[in-house]
Design a protein around this motif. Structure first.
Motif, mmCIF file in Angstrom:
data_model
loop_
_atom_site.group_PDB
_atom_site.id
_atom_site.type_symbol
_atom_site.label_atom_id
_atom_site.label_comp_id
_atom_site.label_asym_id
_atom_site.label_seq_id
_atom_site.Cartn_x
_atom_site.Cartn_y
_atom_site.Cartn_z
ATOM 1 N N UNK A 393 0.857 -1.180 0.000
ATOM 2 C CA UNK A 393 0.000 0.000 0.000
ATOM 3 C C UNK A 393 0.893 1.230 0.000
ATOM 4 N N UNK A 394 0.969 1.985 -1.128
ATOM 5 C CA UNK A 394 1.874 3.145 -1.169
ATOM 6 C C UNK A 394 1.447 4.264 -0.218
ATOM 7 N N UNK A 395 0.226 4.241 0.256
ATOM 8 C CA UNK A 395 -0.243 5.275 1.180
ATOM 9 C C UNK A 395 0.068 4.923 2.624
ATOM 10 N N UNK A 396 0.438 3.685 2.865
ATOM 11 C CA UNK A 396 0.712 3.247 4.240
ATOM 12 C C UNK A 396 2.226 3.269 4.474
ATOM 13 N N UNK A 397 2.815 4.461 4.540
ATOM 14 C CA UNK A 397 4.259 4.637 4.746
ATOM 15 C C UNK A 397 4.491 5.288 6.112
ATOM 16 N N UNK A 398 5.546 4.844 6.758
ATOM 17 C CA UNK A 398 5.952 5.465 8.013
ATOM 18 C C UNK A 398 7.474 5.387 8.129
ATOM 19 N N UNK A 399 8.007 6.114 9.087
ATOM 20 C CA UNK A 399 9.446 6.111 9.334
ATOM 21 C C UNK A 399 9.650 5.934 10.830
ATOM 22 N N UNK A 400 10.604 5.088 11.207
ATOM 23 C CA UNK A 400 10.876 4.806 12.615
ATOM 24 C C UNK A 400 12.266 5.365 12.954
ATOM 25 N N UNK A 401 12.309 6.177 14.000
ATOM 26 C CA UNK A 401 13.578 6.730 14.476
ATOM 27 C C UNK A 401 13.717 6.380 15.951
ATOM 28 N N UNK A 402 14.921 6.459 16.444
ATOM 29 C CA UNK A 402 15.206 6.103 17.837
ATOM 30 C C UNK A 402 15.655 7.359 18.566
ATOM 31 N N UNK A 403 14.871 7.784 19.547
ATOM 32 C CA UNK A 403 15.094 9.053 20.254
ATOM 33 C C UNK A 403 15.723 8.740 21.610
ATOM 34 N N UNK A 404 16.803 9.432 21.952
ATOM 35 C CA UNK A 404 17.411 9.223 23.278
ATOM 36 C C UNK A 404 16.420 9.593 24.379
ATOM 37 N N UNK A 405 16.660 9.036 25.533
ATOM 38 C CA UNK A 405 15.748 9.220 26.655
ATOM 39 C C UNK A 405 15.659 10.689 27.061
ATOM 40 N N UNK A 406 16.749 11.428 26.967
ATOM 41 C CA UNK A 406 16.750 12.813 27.410
ATOM 42 C C UNK A 406 15.895 13.716 26.542
ATOM 43 N N UNK A 407 15.651 13.342 25.271
ATOM 44 C CA UNK A 407 14.851 14.190 24.372
ATOM 45 C C UNK A 407 13.500 13.577 24.047
ATOM 46 N N UNK A 408 13.143 12.523 24.737
ATOM 47 C CA UNK A 408 11.892 11.824 24.409
ATOM 48 C C UNK A 408 10.681 12.696 24.689
ATOM 49 N N UNK A 409 10.808 13.624 25.677
ATOM 50 C CA UNK A 409 9.649 14.451 26.032
ATOM 51 C C UNK A 409 9.226 15.346 24.878
ATOM 52 N N UNK A 410 10.097 15.636 23.949
ATOM 53 C CA UNK A 410 9.760 16.502 22.828
ATOM 54 C C UNK A 410 8.960 15.779 21.752
#
Length: 485
Positions: A393-410
């Motif tokens: 499904x070309x409309x079902x796209x996402x991107x996964x990134x890994x955020x450090x714990x110190x900046x997760x609140x953002x």
């Protein structure tokens, strides 16, 4: 007063330069730490069928872009089609029965039952009133006739009957002999004379017709006279043909079928004569006496009148006929209508389920997308639930990134971020779709270059609107929330 030494500024300048350089380096390192990246992913869908069967047709190829609902694969459906037609016929039958029950009895059915009630009431009245004098007279006449027949059989045939049977046999025998003998010389001569006379009559009629035709041509006679002459000619010609045919039959002798008919007629007359002479058989006499006794018994029953049990039985038949008439007049009961409706609904549901099962034999695209791979070929026998093809499904796209714990609140769920995608000049808006509930160590691809070994959280981002330029596998950088792209 001592003079200022410029050399004293050199350490100060060095310290200032080192401070500025450290600040710039720390700023660059912070910017590097804040930069997150990843690549676009999607989850391929393995399309299957709830029904098993043999693949009969492939309607798409690998790499095709198909719309939602388009047929992709067809499975063998002939048995299911026959079953569906049978279920639909049963549903129509149940619907017709419901309509019949809802409408109730037809007027002619009510009239027929009313006639049955009238007949039962008349029979009851007749039983209560007893036999009428004419009926008794008819029964007595039948009894006398039966007794006379039994007496006749017991006494045997009268002499007159024997003489009549003998005369009939002799006549039949004479006809048989005449048929076997054929025509006599006198009969042949008479027939020939009739032929000559008929021939002469035909010649005269022919001459009269010719003379009348000439006179009609000259205008001496009317058209009616000419028609009479022609009719007379036709009559004489038919008579001549008939006499000639009779002579031919006399010369040929009696035909085989006429001879056989005469023989059978003589045998029948002889059998009747023998039957009259022999008299009635014992079983015929017994049957005649039994019939006479039954007739006498019927007379006695009529004179005695109807029995109480007969009247009660007739009364029961009247009540039964009336109950049936009243039931027809009231129409169908509500329970019968509800039962017929339930049966109709059940049959319709069964037919619909069978139709849906038949439609399941055609596998359709669940969404608009691209066919990545076909997993079956024509002729394959697949089971229910087995994957048949893979779609993306070309409309079902996402991107996964890994955020450090110190900046997760953002990066709270719903937070807007900006993506920089390779090959797309303008920034792409995205929204945080989900945040992992548990932390993990930095993944092996080291998306955050600093602070390796520290705990990070997987954050899933999705574009706010699809972009046809972006495909699965393309890399993107994440601009933190609040920063300018």
């Amino acid at each position: 007063m001592s003079r200022f030494n410029p050399r004293l500024l050199i350490p100060v300048a060095v310290v200032a330069a080192l401070g500025i350089g450290g600040w710039v380096l720390d700023s660059r390192r912070a910017q590097t730490r804040d930069s997150l990246s990843g690549f676009f992913e999607n989850q391929p869908t393995e399309v299957a069928s709830r029904m098993g069967g043999r693949v009969t047709q492939l309607l798409a190829r690998e790499g095709d872009t198909v719309n939602a609902g388009r047929p992709l694969i067809k499975l063998e459906a002939q048995p299911n089609r026959a079953e569906t037609e049978a279920r639909q016929a049963q549903a129509r039958q149940a619907q017709a029965q419901l309509l019949e029950v809802t409408r109730g009895p037809r007027p002619e059915e009510i009239r027929r039952q009313e006639a049955a009630v009238a007949e039962a009431e008349a029979n009851l009245a007749r039983l209560k009133a007893g036999a009428r004098p004419p009926e008794i007279a008819v029964a007595r006449a039948k009894a006398r006739a039966a007794e006379a027949q039994a007496s006749k059989l017991a006494n045997g045939a009268r002499p007159q009957e024997v003489a009549a049977a003998r005369a009939a046999e002799r006549i039949a025998f004479a006809k048989l002999k005449a048929a076997q003998r054929g025509a006599t010389t006198e009969e042949r001569a008479q027939a020939q004379a009739r032929v000559e006379a008929a021939r002469a009559g035909a010649n005269r009629a022919r001459q009269d017709a010719m003379r009348t035709q000439e006179l009609y041509r000259q205008g001496a006679v009317s058209r009616q006279t000419l028609d009479h002459a022609r009719a007379a000619l036709d009559q004489e010609a038919a008579a001549l043909k008939e006499t000639e045919e009779a002579v031919r039959r006399l010369q040929a002798g009696t035909p085989r079928e006429e001879l056989e008919q005469a023989r059978q007629a003589h045998e029948e007359a002889l059998a009747k004569l023998n039957l009259v002479r022999a008299g009635a058989r014992r079983e015929d006499l017994a049957a005649a006496r039994a019939e006479a006794e039954a007739a006498r018994q019927n007379v006695r029953l009529l004179l005695a009148g109807s029995r109480p049990e007969e009247i009660r039985a007739a009364q029961a038949r009247v009540e039964e006929a009336r109950a049936m008439r009243d039931q027809l007049r009231r129409g169908s009961r509500a329970e019968a209508i509800h039962q017929a409706k339930a049966a109709s609904d059940a049959a319709a549901a069964t037919a619909k389920g069978s139709q849906l099962t038949l439609e399941e034999r055609t596998v359709r695209a669940p969404f608009t997308g691209e066919v990545e791979r076909l997993l079956v070929a024509v002729g394959d026998l697949v089971s229910a639930g087995a994957p048949l093809l893979r779609m993306a499904n070309p409309r079902d796209l996402w991107i996964r990134v890994y955020v450090p714990e110190g900046r997760l609140a953002r990066y709270g769920v719903g937070t807007m971020v900006t993506l920089r995608v390779d090959g797309v000049p303008e920034p792409v808006p995205a929204r945080v779709e989900s945040v992992a509930s548990r932390g993990e160590f930095t993944p092996a691809n080291l998306q955050t270059p600093d602070e390796r070994g520290r705990q990070v959280f997987a954050v899933r981002l999705r574009m706010t609107r699809p972009d046809p330029r972006i495909q699965a596998g393309m890399y993107a950088s994440v601009i933190p929330p609040g920063d300018r792209p």
